[in-house]
Structures are given as structure tokens and as C-alpha cells.
Design a protein around this motif. Structure first.
Motif, PDB file in Angstrom:
ATOM      1  N   TYR A  79       7.329  -7.020  -8.076  1.00 48.31           N
ATOM      2  CA  TYR A  79       7.989  -6.145  -9.033  1.00 48.31           C
ATOM      3  C   TYR A  79       7.500  -4.723  -8.804  1.00 48.31           C
ATOM      4  O   TYR A  79       6.308  -4.495  -8.588  1.00 48.31           O
ATOM      5  CB  TYR A  79       7.678  -6.560 -10.473  1.00 48.31           C
ATOM      6  CG  TYR A  79       8.406  -7.793 -10.939  1.00 48.31           C
ATOM      7  CD1 TYR A  79       9.790  -7.772 -11.123  1.00 48.31           C
ATOM      8  CD2 TYR A  79       7.716  -8.972 -11.197  1.00 48.31           C
ATOM      9  CE1 TYR A  79      10.464  -8.907 -11.549  1.00 48.31           C
ATOM     10  CE2 TYR A  79       8.386 -10.111 -11.628  1.00 48.31           C
ATOM     11  CZ  TYR A  79       9.757 -10.070 -11.804  1.00 48.31           C
ATOM     12  OH  TYR A  79      10.424 -11.193 -12.219  1.00 48.31           O
ATOM     13  N   LEU A  80       8.410  -3.778  -8.832  1.00 48.89           N
ATOM     14  CA  LEU A  80       8.047  -2.367  -8.826  1.00 48.89           C
ATOM     15  C   LEU A  80       8.002  -1.945 -10.286  1.00 48.89           C
ATOM     16  O   LEU A  80       9.041  -1.758 -10.923  1.00 48.89           O
ATOM     17  CB  LEU A  80       9.069  -1.546  -8.035  1.00 48.89           C
ATOM     18  CG  LEU A  80       9.311  -2.015  -6.591  1.00 48.89           C
ATOM     19  CD1 LEU A  80      10.337  -1.117  -5.910  1.00 48.89           C
ATOM     20  CD2 LEU A  80       8.015  -2.056  -5.801  1.00 48.89           C
TER      21      LEU A  80
ATOM     22  N   PHE B 213       5.049   3.528  -7.044  1.00 53.59           N
ATOM     23  CA  PHE B 213       5.900   2.454  -7.556  1.00 53.59           C
ATOM     24  C   PHE B 213       5.105   1.340  -8.244  1.00 53.59           C
ATOM     25  O   PHE B 213       5.685   0.480  -8.884  1.00 53.59           O
ATOM     26  CB  PHE B 213       6.728   1.846  -6.418  1.00 53.59           C
ATOM     27  CG  PHE B 213       7.835   2.739  -5.934  1.00 53.59           C
ATOM     28  CD1 PHE B 213       9.046   2.784  -6.600  1.00 53.59           C
ATOM     29  CD2 PHE B 213       7.671   3.540  -4.812  1.00 53.59           C
ATOM     30  CE1 PHE B 213      10.075   3.605  -6.159  1.00 53.59           C
ATOM     31  CE2 PHE B 213       8.688   4.367  -4.360  1.00 53.59           C
ATOM     32  CZ  PHE B 213       9.895   4.400  -5.033  1.00 53.59           C
ATOM     33  N   ARG B 214       3.808   1.317  -8.076  1.00 56.69           N
ATOM     34  CA  ARG B 214       2.922   0.323  -8.696  1.00 56.69           C
ATOM     35  C   ARG B 214       3.439  -1.107  -8.510  1.00 56.69           C
ATOM     36  O   ARG B 214       3.792  -1.793  -9.471  1.00 56.69           O
ATOM     37  CB  ARG B 214       2.739   0.627 -10.183  1.00 56.69           C
ATOM     38  CG  ARG B 214       2.048   1.953 -10.431  1.00 56.69           C
ATOM     39  CD  ARG B 214       1.852   2.211 -11.902  1.00 56.69           C
ATOM     40  NE  ARG B 214       1.468   3.599 -12.127  1.00 56.69           N
ATOM     41  CZ  ARG B 214       1.559   4.220 -13.287  1.00 56.69           C
ATOM     42  NH1 ARG B 214       2.011   3.578 -14.337  1.00 56.69           N
ATOM     43  NH2 ARG B 214       1.194   5.475 -13.409  1.00 56.69           N
ATOM     44  N   PRO B 215       3.488  -1.586  -7.259  1.00 56.86           N
ATOM     45  CA  PRO B 215       4.007  -2.938  -7.007  1.00 56.86           C
ATOM     46  C   PRO B 215       3.090  -4.018  -7.566  1.00 56.86           C
ATOM     47  O   PRO B 215       1.868  -3.895  -7.520  1.00 56.86           O
ATOM     48  CB  PRO B 215       4.067  -3.004  -5.473  1.00 56.86           C
ATOM     49  CG  PRO B 215       3.016  -2.035  -5.019  1.00 56.86           C
ATOM     50  CD  PRO B 215       3.040  -0.916  -6.027  1.00 56.86           C
ATOM     51  N   GLU B 216       3.698  -5.065  -8.082  1.00 58.82           N
ATOM     52  CA  GLU B 216       2.960  -6.214  -8.614  1.00 58.82           C
ATOM     53  C   GLU B 216       3.450  -7.458  -7.884  1.00 58.82           C
ATOM     54  O   GLU B 216       4.561  -7.928  -8.132  1.00 58.82           O
ATOM     55  CB  GLU B 216       3.208  -6.345 -10.118  1.00 58.82           C
ATOM     56  CG  GLU B 216       2.463  -7.490 -10.776  1.00 58.82           C
ATOM     57  CD  GLU B 216       2.760  -7.572 -12.261  1.00 58.82           C
ATOM     58  OE1 GLU B 216       3.223  -8.641 -12.719  1.00 58.82           O
ATOM     59  OE2 GLU B 216       2.543  -6.556 -12.957  1.00 58.82           O
TER      60      GLU B 216
ATOM     61  N   LEU C 213      11.778  -6.651  -5.783  1.00 64.27           N
ATOM     62  CA  LEU C 213      11.884  -6.444  -4.339  1.00 64.27           C
ATOM     63  C   LEU C 213      11.554  -7.752  -3.631  1.00 64.27           C
ATOM     64  O   LEU C 213      10.510  -8.357  -3.888  1.00 64.27           O
ATOM     65  CB  LEU C 213      10.917  -5.347  -3.883  1.00 64.27           C
ATOM     66  CG  LEU C 213      10.749  -5.182  -2.370  1.00 64.27           C
ATOM     67  CD1 LEU C 213      12.068  -4.771  -1.719  1.00 64.27           C
ATOM     68  CD2 LEU C 213       9.651  -4.165  -2.063  1.00 64.27           C
ATOM     69  N   GLU C 214      12.440  -8.186  -2.736  1.00 64.06           N
ATOM     70  CA  GLU C 214      12.219  -9.386  -1.935  1.00 64.06           C
ATOM     71  C   GLU C 214      12.355  -9.034  -0.462  1.00 64.06           C
ATOM     72  O   GLU C 214      13.299  -8.340  -0.069  1.00 64.06           O
ATOM     73  CB  GLU C 214      13.226 -10.484  -2.301  1.00 64.06           C
ATOM     74  CG  GLU C 214      13.093 -10.977  -3.740  1.00 64.06           C
ATOM     75  CD  GLU C 214      14.148 -12.011  -4.094  1.00 64.06           C
ATOM     76  OE1 GLU C 214      15.173 -12.073  -3.376  1.00 64.06           O
ATOM     77  OE2 GLU C 214      13.963 -12.742  -5.073  1.00 64.06           O
TER      78      GLU C 214
ATOM     79  N   ASN D 142       0.824  -1.209   0.000  1.00 65.34           N
ATOM     80  CA  ASN D 142       0.000   0.000   0.000  1.00 65.34           C
ATOM     81  C   ASN D 142       0.859   1.260   0.000  1.00 65.34           C
ATOM     82  O   ASN D 142       0.568   2.227  -0.714  1.00 65.34           O
ATOM     83  CB  ASN D 142      -0.936   0.002   1.212  1.00 65.34           C
ATOM     84  CG  ASN D 142      -2.066  -0.999   1.071  1.00 65.34           C
ATOM     85  OD1 ASN D 142      -2.363  -1.448  -0.031  1.00 65.34           O
ATOM     86  ND2 ASN D 142      -2.684  -1.348   2.182  1.00 65.34           N
ATOM     87  N   VAL D 143       1.917   1.253   0.807  1.00 71.30           N
ATOM     88  CA  VAL D 143       2.800   2.422   0.863  1.00 71.30           C
ATOM     89  C   VAL D 143       3.474   2.628  -0.487  1.00 71.30           C
ATOM     90  O   VAL D 143       3.539   3.750  -1.007  1.00 71.30           O
ATOM     91  CB  VAL D 143       3.855   2.259   1.973  1.00 71.30           C
ATOM     92  CG1 VAL D 143       4.803   3.460   1.989  1.00 71.30           C
ATOM     93  CG2 VAL D 143       3.187   2.104   3.329  1.00 71.30           C
ATOM     94  N   LEU D 144       3.972   1.544  -1.071  1.00 71.03           N
ATOM     95  CA  LEU D 144       4.647   1.648  -2.359  1.00 71.03           C
ATOM     96  C   LEU D 144       3.686   2.103  -3.453  1.00 71.03           C
ATOM     97  O   LEU D 144       4.059   2.880  -4.337  1.00 71.03           O
ATOM     98  CB  LEU D 144       5.268   0.298  -2.729  1.00 71.03           C
ATOM     99  CG  LEU D 144       6.435  -0.156  -1.837  1.00 71.03           C
ATOM    100  CD1 LEU D 144       6.815  -1.599  -2.147  1.00 71.03           C
ATOM    101  CD2 LEU D 144       7.637   0.761  -2.007  1.00 71.03           C
TER     102      LEU D 144
END
Length: 248
Positions: free
Chosen positions: A186-187, A173-176, A236-237, A166-168
Motif C-alpha cells: 500500500y502507498l 509515498f510511505r509504502p507498506e 501497488l502490485e 526504498n525509492v518510493l
């Protein structure tokens, strides 16, 4: 504003997810900023419509919205030949108007670049420079974690041990998420794309920011950020230890 990390497709099509409201305006602003950095005087509603596959009237609506937000300014274009590929066509009887980024947008870019240059040049030792960038990011991340906690009314995130999706997302950054365990993602976009390409230390600051968010949640984590890991974006991990930490 965010820029998609993956290589844009050719032609006038744009991903459907960028056609709605702020997402489309973000894409338009990114494109105009890129054009002006390349030396173009700006873009007209007609040109924006051609680039994004939308009607010029729709393009003008979004451009004027960005003007009201103070992100763009509009002014009359210099006259160009009718057959010129750079002609700012705007329709019969309508003044030729182009849109350029407002000074505050350029000021933001200049400030970020200046801070990166100062950090890179003031610390000679590469490892010390990395640690300074990480610590700056952690401070930012702890602030974001506190804000997340307040906005949620003190309740815990739905997946506190996973990436702070949610923060990203709110940062652009549209995290997937990858897989069902949501330990990695993935950002797919970056609000600091151009700056990160010129100053990779920004990616280190982002890693520290994510570490700071997780520390703000009271969790020990091993976090890895691989910039531009795939055509989808940065990887991102987040691996969480069973041992919690003192948030104070």
C-alpha cells in the motif's frame, strides 16, 4: 511534501510516526498548504500546536525550521477578536505571527497543475493520453533507477523483483508491504495528493514511473496501481516475468 492517503482521524491526535522530525514538519506544511488553499490566511504556532497535539513552543520550533528551509514565510497576523475561533492566539506578550507557504511551494503546485492540464488538453484520444502519461512516468522511473544504482555503489536492491520500496519511501509515498513475498504494498501517503485528486492522470504517471524503475533493473514486470484502493491507500502490485530485458 507528502500527504497521508487514509482519512485523518478526528480530534487533535496525530499518528506517532508523524511526530518525528521531517515527518512532522511535512505534516505541518501539508496542513498549512491545505488551510491557505481553503482561503485561510495561514496558521499560528498556537493553532499548529492544537491541531497536532504538541506544545506551541514545539510547533514554533518546527515552523521556524520550515522558514529556514524556505518552505514557509512568517508575518504578523491581522488582529482578530479575542473570542473569535479564528483568532491567532500566540501567548501573552508575544506578537501574533502566522505562517504561510512560500511562493516556491505554490509555484511547484501551479507548475504540476499546468503540466497536467497541458497533457490532458493537447491529446484528444484518451488511450493516447494514457500512453503519453505512462511514457513520461517511465522516463522518470529509469532516471530514478539509475540514481538508485549509483547511490548503492552498483549493488542490487535487497528485493529487486518486488516493489521499489526504498525509492518510493524516499519520494514520500510511505509504502507498506503486504504479505511476506513483498510483491505488493500500500502507498499510504502521496507527495502529490491534491494534484492527483484534481488530475487523476498523475496516478498514471506514477504507474509509468514504477514500470520505469523496474525496467531500469532489467526486469519485465506486470505492474498494477489501483488509486485509493482502501482506507490504507493506493494498492501497488508487481509481478515479475522470468525473462529479463535489455536495460539499454
Amino acid at each position: 511534501m507528502s500527504q497521508e492517503i487514509q482519512t485523518p482521524s478526528s480530534g487533535n491526535e496525530t499518528p506517532a510516526k508523524r511526530r518525528n522530525g521531517e515527518a512532522l514538519r511535512s505534516a505541518i506544511l501539508d496542513r498549512i498548504q491545505g488551510e491557505t488553499r481553503s482561503g485561510a490566511p495561514g496558521l499560528s504556532a498556537y493553532q499548529v500546536g492544537m491541531i497536532f497535539g504538541i506544545h506551541p513552543t514545539t510547533a514554533r520550533f518546527h515552523l521556524e525550521h520550515l522558514v529556514k528551509q524556505g518552505r514557509l514565510i512568517r508575518h504578523q497576523a491581522e488582529t482578530a477578536g479575542a473570542n473569535s475561533p479564528n483568532s491567532h492566539k500566540s501567548g501573552r506578550g508575544r506578537p501574533s505571527i502566522i505562517y504561510t507557504p512560500a511562493d516556491q511551494e505554490q509555484a511547484r503546485e501551479d507548475m504540476i497543475a499546468s503540466l497536467c492540464i497541458a497533457l490532458e488538453s493537447s491529446i484528444a484520444d484518451p488511450q493516447a493520453r494514457v500512453e503519453s502519461a505512462l511514457e513520461a512516468g517511465r522516463t522518470w522511473g529509469r532516471h530514478l533507477s539509475n540514481r538508485e544504482h549509483r547511490s548503492a555503489g552498483g549493488s542490487s536492491p535487497s528485493n529487486p523483483s518486488g516493489p521499489p520500496l526504498n525509492v518510493l519511501e524516499n519520494l514520500g509515498f510511505r509504502p507498506e508491504p503486504i504479505g511476506e513475498d513483498q510483491r505488493s504494498c500500500y502507498l499510504t501517503a502521496c507527495p502529490f495528493m491534491d494534484d492527483a485528486l484534481a488530475h487523476p492522470i498523475i496516478c498514471t504517471i506514477h504507474l509509468g514511473m514504477i514500470q520505469g524503475i523496474m525496467a531500469g533493473r532489467g526486469l519485465r514486470t506486470r505492474t498494477r496501481l489501483e488509486p485509493f484502493a482502501s482506507p490504507k491507500g493506493c494498492l501497488l502490485e508487481v509481478q515479475t516475468s522470468n525473462k529479463a530485458i535489455d536495460k539499454d
